[in-house]
Design an enzyme around this catalytic site. Structure first.
Site, PDB file in Angstrom:
ATOM      1  N   ASN A  85       0.875  -1.185   0.000  1.00 58.25           N
ATOM      2  CA  ASN A  85       0.000   0.000   0.000  1.00 58.25           C
ATOM      3  C   ASN A  85       0.907   1.229   0.000  1.00 58.25           C
ATOM      4  OD1 ASN A  85      -1.811   2.043   0.491  1.00 58.25           O
ATOM      5  ND2 ASN A  85      -2.381   1.356   2.555  1.00 58.25           N
ATOM      6  N   TRP A  86       0.996   1.852  -1.166  1.00 60.01           N
ATOM      7  CA  TRP A  86       1.924   2.992  -1.290  1.00 60.01           C
ATOM      8  C   TRP A  86       1.394   4.254  -0.615  1.00 60.01           C
ATOM      9  CZ3 TRP A  86       3.576   2.717  -7.213  1.00 60.01           C
ATOM     10  CH2 TRP A  86       4.207   1.483  -7.424  1.00 60.01           C
ATOM     11  N   LYS A  87       0.112   4.248  -0.276  1.00 62.75           N
ATOM     12  CA  LYS A  87      -0.543   5.422   0.329  1.00 62.75           C
ATOM     13  C   LYS A  87      -0.331   6.646  -0.570  1.00 62.75           C
ATOM     14  CE  LYS A  87      -0.127   3.227   4.813  1.00 62.75           C
ATOM     15  NZ  LYS A  87      -0.043   3.358   6.261  1.00 62.75           N
TER      16      LYS A  87
ATOM     17  N   HIS B 261      -9.411   1.445   5.188  1.00 63.28           N
ATOM     18  CA  HIS B 261      -8.134   1.608   5.890  1.00 63.28           C
ATOM     19  C   HIS B 261      -8.343   2.566   7.063  1.00 63.28           C
ATOM     20  CE1 HIS B 261      -3.988   2.606   6.758  1.00 63.28           C
ATOM     21  NE2 HIS B 261      -3.643   1.539   6.059  1.00 63.28           N
TER      22      HIS B 261
ATOM     23  N   GLU C 226      -6.677   4.925   8.074  1.00 62.66           N
ATOM     24  CA  GLU C 226      -6.418   6.332   7.738  1.00 62.66           C
ATOM     25  C   GLU C 226      -7.640   6.966   7.080  1.00 62.66           C
ATOM     26  OE1 GLU C 226      -2.785   5.481   5.672  1.00 62.66           O
ATOM     27  OE2 GLU C 226      -1.794   5.102   7.586  1.00 62.66           O
TER      28      GLU C 226
ATOM     29  N   GLU D 140      -5.264  -4.731  10.748  1.00 65.29           N
ATOM     30  CA  GLU D 140      -4.216  -3.721  10.928  1.00 65.29           C
ATOM     31  C   GLU D 140      -4.489  -2.965  12.223  1.00 65.29           C
ATOM     32  OE1 GLU D 140      -2.200  -2.555   6.931  1.00 65.29           O
ATOM     33  OE2 GLU D 140      -3.856  -1.205   7.307  1.00 65.29           O
TER      34      GLU D 140
ATOM     35  N   GLY E 160       2.819   2.314  11.089  1.00 63.52           N
ATOM     36  CA  GLY E 160       3.817   3.380  11.054  1.00 63.52           C
ATOM     37  C   GLY E 160       4.537   3.605  12.371  1.00 63.52           C
TER      38      GLY E 160
ATOM     39  N   SER F   6       3.667  -1.967  10.266  1.00 64.26           N
ATOM     40  CA  SER F   6       5.116  -1.992  10.503  1.00 64.26           C
ATOM     41  C   SER F   6       5.785  -3.297  10.056  1.00 64.26           C
ATOM     42  CB  SER F   6       5.430  -1.726  11.982  1.00 64.26           C
ATOM     43  OG  SER F   6       4.993  -0.428  12.348  1.00 64.26           O
TER      44      SER F   6
HETATM   45  P1  13P Z   1       3.267   0.597   7.660  1.00 66.34           P
HETATM   46  O1  13P Z   1       3.753  -0.712   7.091  1.00 66.34           O
HETATM   47  O2  13P Z   1       3.977   1.785   7.124  1.00 66.34           O
HETATM   48  O3  13P Z   1       3.179   0.538   9.146  1.00 66.34           O
HETATM   49  O4  13P Z   1       1.744   0.768   7.133  1.00 66.34           O
HETATM   50  C1  13P Z   1       0.871  -0.291   7.271  1.00 66.34           C
HETATM   51  C2  13P Z   1      -0.369   0.016   6.537  1.00 66.34           C
HETATM   52  O5  13P Z   1      -1.100   0.905   6.917  1.00 66.34           O
HETATM   53  C3  13P Z   1      -0.647  -0.764   5.325  1.00 66.34           C
HETATM   54  O6  13P Z   1      -1.934  -0.535   4.852  1.00 66.34           O
END
Ligand code: 13P
Length: 264
Positions: free
Chosen positions: A11-13, A105, A107, A172, A178, A217
């Protein structure tokens, strides 16, 4: 040979600019063509909307089977078209080659006020467009510490999945995203078993095996122990998916950890 597919999803966000994203896709695809992972391992990369077309073209040039390397988007709108300024529908991302879409997600739940009901509408829209939803669930730190994780996960599963859900679920924990912190093996095993026990109640059948992934993470250091947990069907990777070698290392670790054992 294991027939249950395992997944590594990047997931590149909102983190890779255009050229970086295209180069990342090319580097991953070329490396996978040169050293193909085992066929039970499915890799999916999820760029931002603006890169879907370019990444799709880059993947087509390398001609890998889509079971091996596919592309997903990071969201879609619940309606298929209409006067929704700034939104992108499931048929639109399908047009650009997306086979998967990340939905719910944390976020988006947090920054865009997405509720379980909205996420369920998106799941319906994605499914109707022929796209496999990857639905994210997970508790906040306070909910975990107050012993409320089970009820949070249960509510999210009940609210955001459709009855006949055919997709992927990603656990998650919000506190692991993160943060550099991952749950212990024991905690992860317990949470995944709980999720697996809750799923048949929502789907009203235990005939459907929904792949359940872990995200938060994940790096190539943690990937082997996470992937070796029986209940884990894969990993959803954020920041470590933004650099080709670190993502390829996770794919390699996942391949090793899930390699079928030779029969005695
Ligand atoms: P990180 O791997 O940067 O913690 O992010 C996880 C995530 O939100 C994947 O969707």
């Amino acid at each position: 040979m294991s027939t249950v597919p395992k997944f590594v999803i990047g997931n590149w966000k909102m983190q890779a600019r255009h050229e970086h994203g295209l180069q990342l896709a090319r580097d991953i695809a070329h490396a996978m063509r040169d050293t193909p992972p085992p066929s039970h391992l499915h890799t999916i990369i999820c760029p931002p909307f603006t890169q879907l077309d370019g990444v799709h073209q880059a993947l087509r040039e390398v001609c890998l089977p889509h079971e091996q390397l596919a592309m997903g988007a990071q969201d879609c709108y619940p309606a298929s078209s209409g006067p929704f300024t700034g939104d992108i529908s499931a048929p639109m991302i399908r047009d650009l080659g997306a086979r998967y879409v990340i939905l719910g997600h944390s976020e988006r739940r947090q920054n865009h006020g997405e509720t379980d009901a909205i996420i369920r509408q998106k799941v319906k829209a994605a499914t109707a467009a022929g796209i496999t939803p990857i639905v994210c669930i997970g508790e906040h730190l306070a909910e975990r510490n107050e012993g409320r994780a089970a009820s949070v996960l249960s509510t999210q599963i009940e609210g955001s999945l459709t009855r006949g859900f055919r997709g992927i679920l990603a656990y998650e924990p919000v506190w692991a995203i993160g943060s550099g912190i991952t749950p212990s093996q024991e905690e992860l095993q317990r949470k995944l078993q709980l999720i697996r026990a809750l799923l048949p109640m929502r789907l009203m059948t235990d005939d459907i095996r929904v792949p359940v992934l872990y995200g938060g993470s994940v790096t190539s250091v943690q990937a082997p122990s996470i992937m070796s947990i029986e209940a884990v069907d894969g990993v959803l990777v954020g920041s470590a998916s933004l650099e080709a070698q670190s993502f390829l290392d996770i794919i390699g670790a996942a391949a090793e950890a899930t390699a079928p054992q030779p029969s005695p």
